[in-house]
Design an enzyme around this catalytic site. Structure first.
Site, PDB file in Angstrom:
ATOM      1  N   SER A   1      17.485  30.126  23.635  1.00 59.13           N
ATOM      2  CA  SER A   1      16.050  30.389  23.539  1.00 59.13           C
ATOM      3  C   SER A   1      15.642  31.675  24.241  1.00 59.13           C
ATOM      4  O   SER A   1      14.464  31.887  24.514  1.00 59.13           O
ATOM      5  CB  SER A   1      15.254  29.210  24.136  1.00 59.13           C
ATOM      6  OG  SER A   1      15.417  28.044  23.369  1.00 59.13           O
TER       7      SER A   1
ATOM      8  N   ARG B   1      11.272  29.197  22.419  1.00 59.88           N
ATOM      9  CA  ARG B   1      11.461  29.998  21.210  1.00 59.88           C
ATOM     10  C   ARG B   1      11.116  29.153  19.995  1.00 59.88           C
ATOM     11  O   ARG B   1      11.178  27.917  20.049  1.00 59.88           O
ATOM     12  CB  ARG B   1      12.932  30.453  21.151  1.00 59.88           C
ATOM     13  CG  ARG B   1      13.271  31.459  20.078  1.00 59.88           C
ATOM     14  CD  ARG B   1      14.764  31.793  20.138  1.00 59.88           C
ATOM     15  NE  ARG B   1      15.102  32.930  19.289  1.00 59.88           N
ATOM     16  CZ  ARG B   1      16.336  33.396  19.130  1.00 59.88           C
ATOM     17  NH1 ARG B   1      17.350  32.798  19.767  1.00 59.88           N
ATOM     18  NH2 ARG B   1      16.568  34.438  18.348  1.00 59.88           N
TER      19      ARG B   1
ATOM     20  N   THR C   1      19.789  34.446  28.119  1.00 58.12           N
ATOM     21  CA  THR C   1      20.553  35.602  28.594  1.00 58.12           C
ATOM     22  C   THR C   1      19.635  36.787  28.874  1.00 58.12           C
ATOM     23  O   THR C   1      19.773  37.477  29.892  1.00 58.12           O
ATOM     24  CB  THR C   1      21.626  35.992  27.566  1.00 58.12           C
ATOM     25  OG1 THR C   1      22.452  34.859  27.284  1.00 58.12           O
ATOM     26  CG2 THR C   1      22.503  37.124  28.083  1.00 58.12           C
TER      27      THR C   1
ATOM     28  N   GLY D   1      19.551  38.488  18.407  1.00 51.44           N
ATOM     29  CA  GLY D   1      18.368  38.632  19.238  1.00 51.44           C
ATOM     30  C   GLY D   1      17.108  38.943  18.454  1.00 51.44           C
ATOM     31  O   GLY D   1      16.157  39.515  18.991  1.00 51.44           O
TER      32      GLY D   1
ATOM     33  N   HIS E   1      19.255  24.477  32.505  1.00 52.22           N
ATOM     34  CA  HIS E   1      18.808  23.917  31.228  1.00 52.22           C
ATOM     35  C   HIS E   1      18.274  22.494  31.440  1.00 52.22           C
ATOM     36  O   HIS E   1      17.967  21.807  30.466  1.00 52.22           O
ATOM     37  CB  HIS E   1      19.967  23.863  30.229  1.00 52.22           C
ATOM     38  CG  HIS E   1      20.397  25.199  29.692  1.00 52.22           C
ATOM     39  ND1 HIS E   1      19.501  26.183  29.334  1.00 52.22           N
ATOM     40  CD2 HIS E   1      21.635  25.713  29.439  1.00 52.22           C
ATOM     41  CE1 HIS E   1      20.164  27.243  28.885  1.00 52.22           C
ATOM     42  NE2 HIS E   1      21.459  26.982  28.942  1.00 52.22           N
TER      43      HIS E   1
ATOM     44  N   TYR F   1       9.554  33.509  23.669  1.00 55.43           N
ATOM     45  CA  TYR F   1      10.491  34.571  23.335  1.00 55.43           C
ATOM     46  C   TYR F   1       9.841  35.615  22.434  1.00 55.43           C
ATOM     47  O   TYR F   1      10.030  36.831  22.625  1.00 55.43           O
ATOM     48  CB  TYR F   1      11.713  33.956  22.641  1.00 55.43           C
ATOM     49  CG  TYR F   1      12.786  34.935  22.245  1.00 55.43           C
ATOM     50  CD1 TYR F   1      13.743  35.349  23.156  1.00 55.43           C
ATOM     51  CD2 TYR F   1      12.855  35.445  20.938  1.00 55.43           C
ATOM     52  CE1 TYR F   1      14.747  36.237  22.801  1.00 55.43           C
ATOM     53  CE2 TYR F   1      13.849  36.335  20.573  1.00 55.43           C
ATOM     54  CZ  TYR F   1      14.788  36.728  21.507  1.00 55.43           C
ATOM     55  OH  TYR F   1      15.770  37.615  21.138  1.00 55.43           O
TER      56      TYR F   1
END
Length: 307
Positions: free
Chosen positions: A53, A133, A56, A275, A111, A203
Site C-alpha cells: 500500500s 491505497r 516502501t 508504483g 503491518h 497513497y
C-alpha cells in the site's frame, strides 16, 4: 497455536485467526512478542500499512526526513542499504533480534492492525503515520508480489494462483493482515479520535501532491522543514532521492536479497514493480473491479472515509 482457527491462503500458506483477523504463523508469533516486549522511545515514529500500500515509499521518505540533519542526499544510507533494513518491522525484527531496534533513528514500521498494536504504543505519545491505497491497486500489487516469492525449494503452486482465485481470498480477508477494509478502518477511526497522534495518508494523495504531503509528514512527526531548507530545495531533494525511479535503479535494490526466518526469500527488486496509480485497469476485469468497489462502498459507509 494449535488451539486457534487455522486456514490456508490462496498460496497454501497457513493463516491463524487472532483478535478478529487472519495472520501468518511467523507474523502471529512476532506480533505476540512485540505486544509483550516492544518499548517505544519517547519520540518514536511508527509507520503502519497493509502490505503493498506504499510501505516502501513511506519508509524511504520518512527515513530521509529524519536523517537529513546528519547526512545529505549523496551520503544517505538509502543509497547503499535496502529500505526495509533501514526501517525494521517490529513484528519481524523484534522477534529475531531485539537489539536491532536500538536505533539512532527512532523509526519503525508495522503491518499489525490498530486494535492489536502493543499497548506500549497506543498508550504512549508515539506518532503513527498510516498509509492506505485503493484496494484494487493494493490487491493487484500483492498478487504480483506473491508471484515473486520463492522458498527454500521451488513451490510451483505459488506461481499458479489465478487472479480470480486470489481475489476471492482477498475479499474474505484470508491474507496476512486480515480483511483490507477492516485494517484501514481501524486506523482511520483512531485518527479521528486522536488526530494529534495518527496521520492518515492515502497513497494517491501522496503521489498527486508529494511536496505538500512530505512537508505534512515532516511537520507531524516533529521534523518540520525550515523556510531556509525549503528555499534550498531540500524537500524536492528528498522526494527525488526516494522516487520510485531512483530507488528501483540502485544496485542494492536490483541485486540484493532478503531471507526471512520462515524459509521464504524475497529479491529486493520484488518491492519495486511500478508504483503507479490505476494499474489495476491492466489486470482486473470490470466485474472484479466492481466487486471490490462494492465492498469498499459497503465497508466504508458512514465512516467519512472515501477512497
Amino acid at each position: 497455536m494449535s488451539t486457534i482457527p487455522r486456514r490456508k491462503d490462496a498460496w497454501g500458506i497457513d493463516l491463524y485467526q487472532y483478535e478478529g483477523f487472519w495472520c501468518g504463523s511467523f507474523q502471529f508469533e512476532g506480533m505476540l512478542s512485540a505486544q509483550e516486549h516492544f518499548k517505544p522511545q519517547p519520540n518514536q515514529v511508527i509507520l503502519s500499512s497493509t502490505p503493498k500500500s506504499g510501505t516502501t515509499w513511506l519508509k524511504a521518505l520518512t527515513f530521509a526526513i529524519m536523517t537529513r540533519f546528519h547526512v545529505d542526499e549523496s551520503t544517505n544510507p538509502l543509497l547503499t542499504r535496502f529500505v526495509h533494513d533501514c526501517v525494521p518491522f517490529i513484528e519481524i525484527n523484534i522477534r529475531s533480534s531485539p537489539q536491532k531496534l536500538n536505533l539512532d533513528v527512532p523509526l519503525v514500521a508495522t503491518h499489525i492492525p490498530y486494535t492489536s498494536l502493543p499497548k506500549s504504543i497506543t498508550n504512549s505519545s508515539c506518532k503513527i503515520v498510516y498509509i492506505c491505497r485503493d484496494p484494487k491497486d493494493a490487491f493487484v500489487s500483492l498478487w504480483h508480489f506473491k508471484h515473486k516469492m520463492s522458498g527454500k525449494e521451488e513451490v510451483s503452486a505459488m506461481e499458479d494462483v489465478p487472479l480470480e482465485d486470489a481475489l476471492e481470498f482477498f475479499c474474505q480477508g484470508l491474507n496476512a493482515c486480515g480483511l483490507y477494509w477492516d485494517h484501514l478502518l481501524g486506523y482511520w477511526r483512531a485518527s479521528l479520535e486522536s488526530p494529534e497522534m495518527i496521520l492518515f495518508l492515502k497513497y494517491e494523495d501522496l503521489k498527486n501532491e508529494t511536496v505538500f504531503w512530505v512537508k505534512k509528514i515532516a511537520q507531524f512527526i516533529g521534523y518540520p522543514f525550515s523556510l531556509e531548507e525549503e528555499n534550498k530545495g531540500v524537500v524536492q531533494k528528498i522526494i527525488d532521492l526516494c522516487s520510485f525511479e531512483h530507488l528501483s535503479s540502485l544496485e542494492v535494490n536490483t541485486s540484493g536479497m532478503v531471507r526471512s526466518e520462515h524459509g521464504i526469500t524475497f529479491k529486493n527488486n520484488a518491492f519495486f514493480r511500478k508504483g503507479k496509480v490505476g494499474d489495476w485497469k491492466n489486470h482486473l476485469t470490470p466485474e472484479m473491479a466492481k466487486r471490490l468497489d462494492q465492498i469498499t462502498e459497503q465497508k466504508l459507509a458512514g465512516s467519512g472515509l472515501t477512497l
